[in-house]
Write a protein that holds these residues in place. Sequence first.
Motif, mmCIF file in Angstrom:
data_model
loop_
_atom_site.group_PDB
_atom_site.id
_atom_site.type_symbol
_atom_site.label_atom_id
_atom_site.label_comp_id
_atom_site.label_asym_id
_atom_site.label_seq_id
_atom_site.Cartn_x
_atom_site.Cartn_y
_atom_site.Cartn_z
ATOM 1 N N GLU A 248 0.805 -1.217 0.000
ATOM 2 C CA GLU A 248 0.000 0.000 0.000
ATOM 3 C C GLU A 248 0.844 1.276 0.000
ATOM 4 N N GLU A 249 2.150 1.147 0.091
ATOM 5 C CA GLU A 249 3.004 2.330 0.097
ATOM 6 C C GLU A 249 3.536 2.661 -1.293
ATOM 7 N N VAL A 250 3.261 1.831 -2.271
ATOM 8 C CA VAL A 250 3.839 1.992 -3.595
ATOM 9 C C VAL A 250 2.763 2.438 -4.581
ATOM 10 N N THR A 251 3.126 3.369 -5.466
ATOM 11 C CA THR A 251 2.222 3.787 -6.524
ATOM 12 C C THR A 251 2.102 2.681 -7.565
ATOM 13 N N THR A 252 0.875 2.372 -7.938
ATOM 14 C CA THR A 252 0.625 1.358 -8.947
ATOM 15 C C THR A 252 0.511 2.031 -10.308
#
Length: 428
Positions: A248-252
């Motif tokens: 949830e901390e990474v941009t998709t």
Amino acid sequence: MATTCKIEFENNPRKVVYAGQLLKGTVRLHLTKAKRVRSLYIRIHGRAYVHWVDGTSDNRKVRVFTGNEDYFSERTNFVGGYTGEVRLSPGTYSYTFQCLLPPNLPTSLETEYGYIRYTARVVLDVPTWSDKSFAVPFTVIKMVDLNNFPRLRQPVEVEKNDTFFICCILCCCSSRPMQIVARVPVGGYTPGQFINLEINVNNHSGQSISGFNIHLIKRIKFFIHADSVRQKHLTYVLAKQYVDYSNEEVTTRVDIRLPSVPPTDLSASNIIKFGYSIRITACVSCCYNDPVLEVPITIGTYPLQDNVPPLNVPTLHPHSIQVNAVADPITPLLPSNNVVLQQPTNRTNYSTLSYPSTSNAPLSYPDSEDPPTYEEAMQLSEAADNEFRPVYPCEEAMQLSEAADNEFRPVYPVFKRSTSYSSGNSIH
């Protein structure tokens, strides 16, 4: 041997013409025996037609709705006229024709419920018998240069905040919010380019997201006449992809390649209007409704150019978007509960454009740029997703096409070039 006729467009085997362009061609007619005719002529014609049925075949309340709209019709006589008779001897005849197309024609379109269609039809007008005709459909494209709409250079950002209703033994309450932000670097693209979609999540709800279903959507609205309350809607999925979401901390990021489709047009036709969007569905627990976002995009016929200074305007956020009034306002095709940007009307000044005669590349491009290829329209009836594909009642009553035109599929410009805002190396 029967009478034959061949209609050829000058230096244009794909039969692609832009609105406002001069169409030139040749007609070659071969007669095996003498014919007496009132006239021999060619008619260049553009029209839209819609047809749908409400109800089912076993329902007595079935209603049929039809509408049509003529855009232009130009007749050129090769032999004869409206009265009298002329005798044509056996042999081969060759005639040339040209027609200046009106500048605001809508782009060719073929669908289950209707079409925008252009034809060149040669007619042998026989006074004592039924007319003999030969028709060739061709593609007309309304020029939509995305560079004419500076705001399309700005990022488009849509935000969704959801809470979830949680019940325990003693009480019920709402969870903390889940914020999902979807962003694309610009608002306009052309077929062949990649849409680089980014998704950011700020989740304090306690509900996990397993992944995202992403759909590139085309919506079409049909009317029986201008401003009609009788409407029919089609929703197609042009591309789809599922993306796992674990960190949830990474941009998709998702790269979506645009297939061959017509440019956005909500203004040129009064009875067929269509637009595009990206639908993002976050997959949460089966006990809750999945959050859904839609990002509107504009599809043009010429891409945004790099190295152009951006406007001094803010990034488009859901709570700061303001749509300026225009002389010919249009209604976006997205649901009203989503954040929507005003789609631009095409304000190209055709009086200043210099269109060459029809050729393999209908418009000229700078030597430093690769010209587009022209590819057949995506077969929507085969590509539509079951979740969105409509059901067609009484399909046997929907005869939209003449036999000669059944296999015709328009072609649209496709650009295969990377830019600062569009890059990718795979098709999703």
